[in-house]
Design an enzyme around this catalytic site. Structure first.
Site, PDB file in Angstrom:
ATOM      1  N   CYS B  83       0.880  -1.097  -0.153  1.00  0.00           N
ATOM      2  CA  CYS B  83      -0.061   0.116  -0.039  1.00  0.00           C
ATOM      3  C   CYS B  83       0.934   1.140  -0.091  1.00  0.00           C
ATOM      4  O   CYS B  83       1.492   1.473  -0.941  1.00  0.00           O
ATOM      5  CB  CYS B  83      -0.888  -0.150   1.057  1.00  0.00           C
ATOM      6  SG  CYS B  83      -2.382   1.114   0.825  1.00  0.00           S
ATOM      7  N   HIS B 199      -3.664  -4.767  -0.054  1.00  0.00           N
ATOM      8  CA  HIS B 199      -3.109  -5.506   1.217  1.00  0.00           C
ATOM      9  C   HIS B 199      -3.171  -6.969   1.127  1.00  0.00           C
ATOM     10  O   HIS B 199      -4.101  -7.584   1.300  1.00  0.00           O
ATOM     11  CB  HIS B 199      -3.912  -4.956   2.442  1.00  0.00           C
ATOM     12  CG  HIS B 199      -3.747  -3.574   2.777  1.00  0.00           C
ATOM     13  ND1 HIS B 199      -3.197  -3.155   3.564  1.00  0.00           N
ATOM     14  CD2 HIS B 199      -4.548  -2.544   2.131  1.00  0.00           C
ATOM     15  CE1 HIS B 199      -3.104  -1.646   3.547  1.00  0.00           C
ATOM     16  NE2 HIS B 199      -4.003  -1.408   2.819  1.00  0.00           N
ATOM     17  N   GLU B 201      -1.952  -8.841   3.133  1.00  0.00           N
ATOM     18  CA  GLU B 201      -2.247  -9.557   4.368  1.00  0.00           C
ATOM     19  C   GLU B 201      -3.730  -9.545   4.941  1.00  0.00           C
ATOM     20  O   GLU B 201      -4.206  -9.933   6.040  1.00  0.00           O
ATOM     21  CB  GLU B 201      -1.455  -8.583   5.404  1.00  0.00           C
ATOM     22  CG  GLU B 201      -2.241  -7.470   6.096  1.00  0.00           C
ATOM     23  CD  GLU B 201      -1.712  -6.283   4.937  1.00  0.00           C
ATOM     24  OE1 GLU B 201      -1.250  -6.480   3.876  1.00  0.00           O
ATOM     25  OE2 GLU B 201      -1.938  -5.095   5.368  1.00  0.00           O
TER      26      GLU B 201
END
Lengths: 245, 218
Positions: B83, B199, B201
């Site tokens: 990001c 993202h 994650e």
């Protein structure tokens, strides 16, 4: 269009009511969050339903555990009143925070959070109840009237710097009879932020009705998922077919 | 296999616990750190971050982390930007004025609104799960960038939340995403430098797969 599961929590249990009343325990927050994650939910909202009453958020220990196993965005709300509370929520692992009551008390908090953490982590929340021909903003989990008009208030929140707006119809919440389309239309006509529509999802027919008015950024669903009326997969497949998304 | 030492850069910008949780999920020895020595001793670097570009650059400089990161990357240590962390890898950004970035990749960061002429139509931030499409490159990627590109799904979507995006050189663009007709760099990299606008994650199994691949490459 994202599909968000909303978990309202009281004393470490997920609870659910109708129009924010008659709350019943429906399960464990961690187990349910993990279950929805395994079903490919797009995002999870955790709301401390009694936090505003006690003036603190009691979900951080749940958030810390959830983010070890749930790898989709997690949004946390209820009783967050200061930049320091927001910092604690984000440190616990939340990606975004939901602000309602605190903003009604002092709109400046939105700008303070935005300048410290970025607008992308603030979801402004409006709980709206219809009275004659207008919708009034409520706070404290649908308990307190504010005298504020929803449209004016949604614009105030936007100007203050929210990243997204969660709009919940108190009248339809928990009833499974569909979203309040007039309310959605009213707010959406003036909004230039991603809109999360909540309150009233029952069946895929509710999605069809909503899409005939507009395509929001997301829908927030609680009862229909919690009671197993429908699965995340069925909802997402339906949207995909409908929108070609 | 010995678990790799990953330095997750802690410079006070955003939710870095999630990145550590994702690496821990694969049994990696991830360290949230703002210590230049830890960066030097690590096998690879993850640079997370959300928020405004100049805050990110300032935070790296203030915590004396910029030079150690640049020196590690110059010594061919793999770096994975996420990001804002990905945007910082580029030459410059126009968010709140013009600001220089790390200059590890060719390209710049501009508002998604400015990537399209009928800009008023676009709702920002772009908060969405979007699929990515491999870019057509003149030169095929090498190194970690090549390896990680191969772990991308062309069917399953990834989670994005941003208002600015990268316009990267052909060489640095590995995959593109499209939001309401605006196309921007979703996956970027060259050799030992790699980054995603989304993202990983927070992108379910398909996102974790990229992080897993990164750990395996170290």
């Amino acid at each position: 269009m994202r599909v968000i599961s909303r978990l309202d929590i009281k004393n470490d249990f997920v609870i659910k009511g109708v129009q924010f009343e008659g709350l019943k325990k429906v399960g464990s927050p961690l187990a349910m969050a993990e279950d929805y994650y395994n079903q490919s939910i797009d995002e999870i909202v955790l709301i401390d339903s009694v936090a505003s009453l006690y003036e603190r958020n009691n979900l951080f220990h749940i958030v810390e555990k959830a983010v070890e196993r749930v790898f989709v965005p997690l949004c946390v709300g209820g009783g967050l009143r200061s930049v320091s509370d927001v910092n604690d929520a984000l440190n616990a692992g939340a990606d975004k925070v939901i602000i309602n009551t605190a903003a009604v008390k002092n709109i400046d908090i939105i700008e303070q959070i935005a300048s410290r953490f970025g607008a992308q982590c603030i979801v402004g929340s409006i709980e709206a109840k219809k009275r004659n021909d207008i919708w009034e903003v409520y706070t404290d989990y649908g308990r307190e009237k504010t005298g504020l008009d929803v449209l004016t208030w949604s614009q105030k929140l936007t100007e203050a710097g929210i990243g997204e707006l969660l709009l919940t119809s108190i009248d339809n919440e928990g009833t499974k009879r569909g979203f309040d389309l007039e309310l959605v239309h009213l707010i959406n006509s003036k909004l230039n932020k991603p809109l999360i529509v909540g309150g009233g999802f029952g069946t895929t027919a509710c999605i069809d009705a909503l899409l005939s008015v507009m395509t929001p950024s997301a829908v927030a669903i609680a009862s229909a998922l919690h009671y197993g009326d429908i699965s995340v997969r069925e909802i997402k497949n339906h949207i995909r077919l409908k929108k070609g998304l | 296999m010995k678990s790799p030492r990953v330095a997750v850069i802690d410079y006070g910008v955003g939710n870095i616990r999630s990145v550590k949780n994702a690496t821990n999920f694969f049994g990696a020895d991830a360290l949230l750190t703002s210590d230049p020595m830890e960066i030097k001793n690590s096998d690879g670097i993850i640079l997370p971050g959300v928020g405004a570009f100049h805050f990110g650059m300032q935070a790296l400089e203030k915590s004396s982390l910029l030079a150690p990161i640049l020196s590690a990357v110059a010594n061919r240590k793999p770096i994975f930007g996420i990001c804002l962390g990905m945007q910082l890898l580029f030459e410059r950004s126009y968010e709140f004025g013009q600001h220089d970035g790390m200059g590890l990749l060719e390209g710049e960061v501009i508002s998604l609104k400015e990537m399209r002429s009928d800009a008023d139509e676009i709702i920002l931030p772009n908060v969405n799960w979007l699929t990515v499409k491999s870019a057509t490159q003149k030169d095929r990627p090498t190194g970690v960038a090549k390896l990680l590109s191969s772990s991308l799904s062309n069917k399953e979507p990834y989670y994005f939340v941003h208002s600015f995006g990268v316009k990267a050189s052909n060489k640095a663009t590995l995959a593109l995403a499209n939001y309401n007709g605006v196309e921007f760099g979703a996956v970027v990299g060259n050799d030992n430098v790699f980054g995603t606008q989304f993202h990983p994650e927070k992108s379910s199994g398909q996102g974790l797969k990229i992080i897993h691949k990164f750990l395996q490459s170290l």
